[in-house]
Design an enzyme around this catalytic site. Sequence first.
Site, PDB file in Angstrom:
ATOM      1  N   GLY A  15       0.786  -1.303   0.004  1.00 49.25           N
ATOM      2  CA  GLY A  15      -0.043  -0.039   0.198  1.00 49.25           C
ATOM      3  C   GLY A  15       1.089   1.198  -0.076  1.00 49.25           C
ATOM      4  N   VAL A  16       1.763   1.354   0.918  1.00 48.06           N
ATOM      5  CA  VAL A  16       2.576   2.519   0.891  1.00 48.06           C
ATOM      6  C   VAL A  16       3.758   2.474  -0.219  1.00 48.06           C
ATOM      7  CG1 VAL A  16       4.310   3.557   2.341  1.00 48.06           C
ATOM      8  CG2 VAL A  16       2.258   2.812   3.487  1.00 48.06           C
ATOM      9  N   THR A  95       8.211  -2.178   4.354  1.00 42.50           N
ATOM     10  CA  THR A  95       7.780  -3.204   4.873  1.00 42.50           C
ATOM     11  C   THR A  95       7.420  -2.852   6.421  1.00 42.50           C
ATOM     12  OG1 THR A  95       9.709  -4.130   5.905  1.00 42.50           O
ATOM     13  CG2 THR A  95       9.546  -4.582   3.438  1.00 42.50           C
ATOM     14  N   GLU A 146       9.992   9.919   9.185  1.00 44.09           N
ATOM     15  CA  GLU A 146       8.954  10.846   9.508  1.00 44.09           C
ATOM     16  C   GLU A 146       7.319   9.946   9.469  1.00 44.09           C
ATOM     17  OE1 GLU A 146       7.119  13.318  10.756  1.00 44.09           O
ATOM     18  OE2 GLU A 146       8.707  14.596  10.003  1.00 44.09           O
ATOM     19  N   VAL A 149       5.476   8.080  12.771  1.00 40.12           N
ATOM     20  CA  VAL A 149       4.491   8.705  13.502  1.00 40.12           C
ATOM     21  C   VAL A 149       3.635   9.864  12.448  1.00 40.12           C
ATOM     22  CG1 VAL A 149       3.842  10.029  15.483  1.00 40.12           C
ATOM     23  CG2 VAL A 149       5.843   8.591  15.691  1.00 40.12           C
ATOM     24  N   ALA A 151       1.984   9.731   9.869  1.00 42.72           N
ATOM     25  CA  ALA A 151       1.991   9.597   8.287  1.00 42.72           C
ATOM     26  C   ALA A 151       3.068  10.812   7.819  1.00 42.72           C
ATOM     27  CB  ALA A 151       0.794   9.335   7.707  1.00 42.72           C
ATOM     28  N   GLY A 208      -7.499   1.037   4.041  1.00 46.19           N
ATOM     29  CA  GLY A 208      -6.006   1.135   3.893  1.00 46.19           C
ATOM     30  C   GLY A 208      -5.332   1.671   5.028  1.00 46.19           C
ATOM     31  N   GLU A 211      -2.990  -1.434   9.924  1.00 48.34           N
ATOM     32  CA  GLU A 211      -1.599  -2.229   9.765  1.00 48.34           C
ATOM     33  C   GLU A 211      -2.073  -3.588   8.789  1.00 48.34           C
ATOM     34  OE1 GLU A 211       1.683  -1.135  10.683  1.00 48.34           O
ATOM     35  OE2 GLU A 211       0.163   0.524  10.888  1.00 48.34           O
ATOM     36  N   ASP A 222       0.223   0.055  18.094  1.00 44.80           N
ATOM     37  CA  ASP A 222       0.873   0.987  17.007  1.00 44.80           C
ATOM     38  C   ASP A 222       0.644   2.203  17.563  1.00 44.80           C
ATOM     39  OD1 ASP A 222       0.925   1.713  13.908  1.00 44.80           O
ATOM     40  OD2 ASP A 222      -0.756   3.187  14.543  1.00 44.80           O
ATOM     41  N   LYS A 226       4.157   4.687  18.490  1.00 45.43           N
ATOM     42  CA  LYS A 226       4.391   5.971  18.138  1.00 45.43           C
ATOM     43  C   LYS A 226       4.663   6.946  19.297  1.00 45.43           C
ATOM     44  CE  LYS A 226       1.475   5.490  14.096  1.00 45.43           C
ATOM     45  NZ  LYS A 226      -0.129   5.509  13.758  1.00 45.43           N
TER      46      LYS A 226
HETATM   47  P1  NHO Z   1       1.577  -3.479   3.159  1.00 47.19           P
HETATM   48  O1  NHO Z   1       0.713  -3.156   2.159  1.00 47.19           O
HETATM   49  O2  NHO Z   1       1.475  -5.081   3.795  1.00 47.19           O
HETATM   50  O3  NHO Z   1       3.199  -3.965   2.313  1.00 47.19           O
HETATM   51  C1  NHO Z   1       4.169  -4.428   2.681  1.00 47.19           C
HETATM   52  C2  NHO Z   1       5.080  -4.772   1.692  1.00 47.19           C
HETATM   53  O4  NHO Z   1       6.379  -5.234   2.185  1.00 47.19           O
HETATM   54  C3  NHO Z   1       4.650  -5.701   0.764  1.00 47.19           C
HETATM   55  O5  NHO Z   1       5.171  -5.573  -0.608  1.00 47.19           O
HETATM   56  C4  NHO Z   1       5.337  -7.006   1.192  1.00 47.19           C
HETATM   57  O6  NHO Z   1       5.734  -7.972   0.019  1.00 47.19           O
HETATM   58  C5  NHO Z   1       6.610  -6.626   1.563  1.00 47.19           C
HETATM   59  N1  NHO Z   1       7.617  -7.097   2.550  1.00 47.19           N
HETATM   60  C6  NHO Z   1       7.027  -7.621   3.701  1.00 47.19           C
HETATM   61  N2  NHO Z   1       8.122  -8.216   4.282  1.00 47.19           N
HETATM   62  C7  NHO Z   1       9.136  -8.190   3.435  1.00 47.19           C
HETATM   63  C8  NHO Z   1      10.721  -8.749   3.425  1.00 47.19           C
HETATM   64  N3  NHO Z   1      11.089  -9.425   4.607  1.00 47.19           N
HETATM   65  N4  NHO Z   1      11.365  -8.252   2.376  1.00 47.19           N
HETATM   66  C9  NHO Z   1      10.973  -7.906   1.416  1.00 47.19           C
HETATM   67  N5  NHO Z   1       9.725  -7.323   1.413  1.00 47.19           N
HETATM   68  C10 NHO Z   1       8.762  -7.474   2.448  1.00 47.19           C
HETATM   69  O7  NHO Z   1       1.917  -2.662   4.041  1.00 47.19           O
HETATM   70  P2  NHO Z   1       1.779  -1.224   3.952  1.00 47.19           P
HETATM   71  O8  NHO Z   1       0.482  -0.606   4.516  1.00 47.19           O
HETATM   72  O9  NHO Z   1       2.346  -0.780   2.578  1.00 47.19           O
HETATM   73  O10 NHO Z   1       2.941  -0.666   5.113  1.00 47.19           O
HETATM   74  C11 NHO Z   1       4.135  -0.574   4.850  1.00 47.19           C
HETATM   75  C12 NHO Z   1       4.934   0.245   6.028  1.00 47.19           C
HETATM   76  O11 NHO Z   1       4.308   1.470   6.490  1.00 47.19           O
HETATM   77  C13 NHO Z   1       4.633  -0.582   7.472  1.00 47.19           C
HETATM   78  O12 NHO Z   1       5.875  -0.714   8.303  1.00 47.19           O
HETATM   79  C14 NHO Z   1       3.653   0.273   8.082  1.00 47.19           C
HETATM   80  O13 NHO Z   1       3.571   0.061   9.406  1.00 47.19           O
HETATM   81  C15 NHO Z   1       4.152   1.528   7.795  1.00 47.19           C
HETATM   82  N6  NHO Z   1       3.174   2.280   7.774  1.00 47.19           N
HETATM   83  C16 NHO Z   1       1.957   2.546   6.978  1.00 47.19           C
HETATM   84  C17 NHO Z   1       0.906   3.424   7.446  1.00 47.19           C
HETATM   85  C18 NHO Z   1      -0.493   3.184   6.681  1.00 47.19           C
HETATM   86  O14 NHO Z   1      -1.220   4.342   6.728  1.00 47.19           O
HETATM   87  N7  NHO Z   1      -0.508   2.343   5.692  1.00 47.19           N
HETATM   88  C19 NHO Z   1       1.229   4.580   8.070  1.00 47.19           C
HETATM   89  C20 NHO Z   1       2.491   4.663   8.939  1.00 47.19           C
HETATM   90  C21 NHO Z   1       3.281   3.563   8.635  1.00 47.19           C
HETATM   91  O15 NHO Z   1       0.724   6.818   9.253  1.00 47.19           O
HETATM   92  C22 NHO Z   1       0.132   5.375   8.940  1.00 47.19           C
HETATM   93  C23 NHO Z   1      -0.058   4.723   9.943  1.00 47.19           C
HETATM   94  O16 NHO Z   1       0.442   4.764  11.140  1.00 47.19           O
HETATM   95  C24 NHO Z   1      -1.347   3.694  10.099  1.00 47.19           C
HETATM   96  C25 NHO Z   1      -1.515   2.960  11.315  1.00 47.19           C
HETATM   97  N8  NHO Z   1      -2.126   1.946  10.970  1.00 47.19           N
HETATM   98  C26 NHO Z   1      -2.885   3.845  11.792  1.00 47.19           C
HETATM   99  O17 NHO Z   1      -2.457   5.107  12.149  1.00 47.19           O
HETATM  100  O18 NHO Z   1      -3.925   3.489  11.876  1.00 47.19           O
END
Ligand code: NHO
Length: 363
Positions: A15-16, A95, A146, A149, A151, A208, A211, A222, A226
């Site tokens: 997603g990210v 990831t 950044e 915490v 986004a 989306g 987590e 989560d 943060k």
């Molecule tokens: P996905 O969609 O599961 O994607 C993960 C990717 O990593 C996939 O392509 C997978 O194949 C790959 N992968 C996993 N393990 C791997 C490995 N060992 N080697 C190679 N590739 C590997 O997850 P997201 O949603 O794209 O998230 C990615 C990162 O961004 C995570 O660490 C997540 O914590 C972080 N993140 C996401 C968000 C969000 O909104 N989606 C936010 C912050 C950080 O600000 C947001 C937030 O805090 C969301 C939170 N849930 C909230 O506040 O509600």
Amino acid sequence: APPKNVNIAVIGTGGVGSVFLSQLAWIAKHTPSTHFSLCYIAMIDKALYHKDYSEIDIDTAVATMEATGSALPAIPAIIDYLAGAPHKVIMVDNTSSGAIAESYPAFLRRGISIVTPNKKAFSGSYQLWQDIFAAAQSGGSLVYHESSVGAGMPIISTMKDFVQTGDEVTKIEGVFSGTMSYLFNSFAPLRGTGSKWSDNVKKAKELGFTEPDPRDDLNGLDVARKVMILGRLAGLPIESPNSFPVQSLIPKELESAKSGDEFLQRLPEFDERMEEHKVAAQNAGKVVRFIGSIDMVSKHVKVGMEWFYPSDPIATLKGSDNIISFHTKRYGSMPLIVRGQGAGGDVTAMGVSGDLLKVLVQL
Ligand code: NHO
């Protein structure tokens, strides 16, 4: 200044990660002075890279990786490969892998800079936190996070500014989770009755916000991560997310659910319990919200549900907005408040892309 040559490695294209790649393509097109080339891209079971580090086209990278990618190298092999690149390297970790997070010191020591939204490294053991920044120092590399915490919101950078300009943070409080914000704003809205708890959880996952496994949001971890990251930046050596009270919204009976899907399926059985919290708050003329707070003076950290009057800024949030209030000596009785969308691929990727630009100008 002459164009800089920097190699970029992107791990994670979910997603990210996928939005990040489209932002990277946009930057490459619109800011020709930032000269970088993609040399490595990987997902959970596949990687695409060339022995001679030749450039991978950003627009077609994911499709090419999926069609012709090779097996995923072990982390030490990735580090060796990147350390041998002809230019300085930025590794973008999109990831939520704990194993990659634990290897950050090894990347940084070899001069590889890191940009990431992955919270794991900064909210693991305090030893890992210290190792990361020591490794960056010894490797002459940079580490920016950044989006770990709030986004794309300026939270980490604001916190660093306080610390590096001699202000003193006394208290940090807010809604740190886009998922929790969305859930409570639609479950216990200021007007109307709100929708069912379990329906909201499903919707948040579809949008989306959650987590990869929604239990990582609902167990409070989560938010705890943060809060820990900010507390540590402010100078509190918080040992782990177990060092302070964190309220979990996962029913005891579902703690052992084998998958996120099984969990979601059984969640409706427990809607009544959340309903009770909502009604109790209503009877006191308030609404229930899920917040995190750090009192830097008493060193008290906590994460959980609290009740707020309808006029409180925390009660008036909308959608998946986050709100974070920084109380500092300099800001006195009026805290600096940052508010905005705090989850979702687009805004999270922006925090990552913004960090990348900051690192690029320093390499
Ligand atoms: P996905 O969609 O599961 O994607 C993960 C990717 O990593 C996939 O392509 C997978 O194949 C790959 N992968 C996993 N393990 C791997 C490995 N060992 N080697 C190679 N590739 C590997 O997850 P997201 O949603 O794209 O998230 C990615 C990162 O961004 C995570 O660490 C997540 O914590 C972080 N993140 C996401 C968000 C969000 O909104 N989606 C936010 C912050 C950080 O600000 C947001 C937030 O805090 C969301 C939170 N849930 C909230 O506040 O509600």
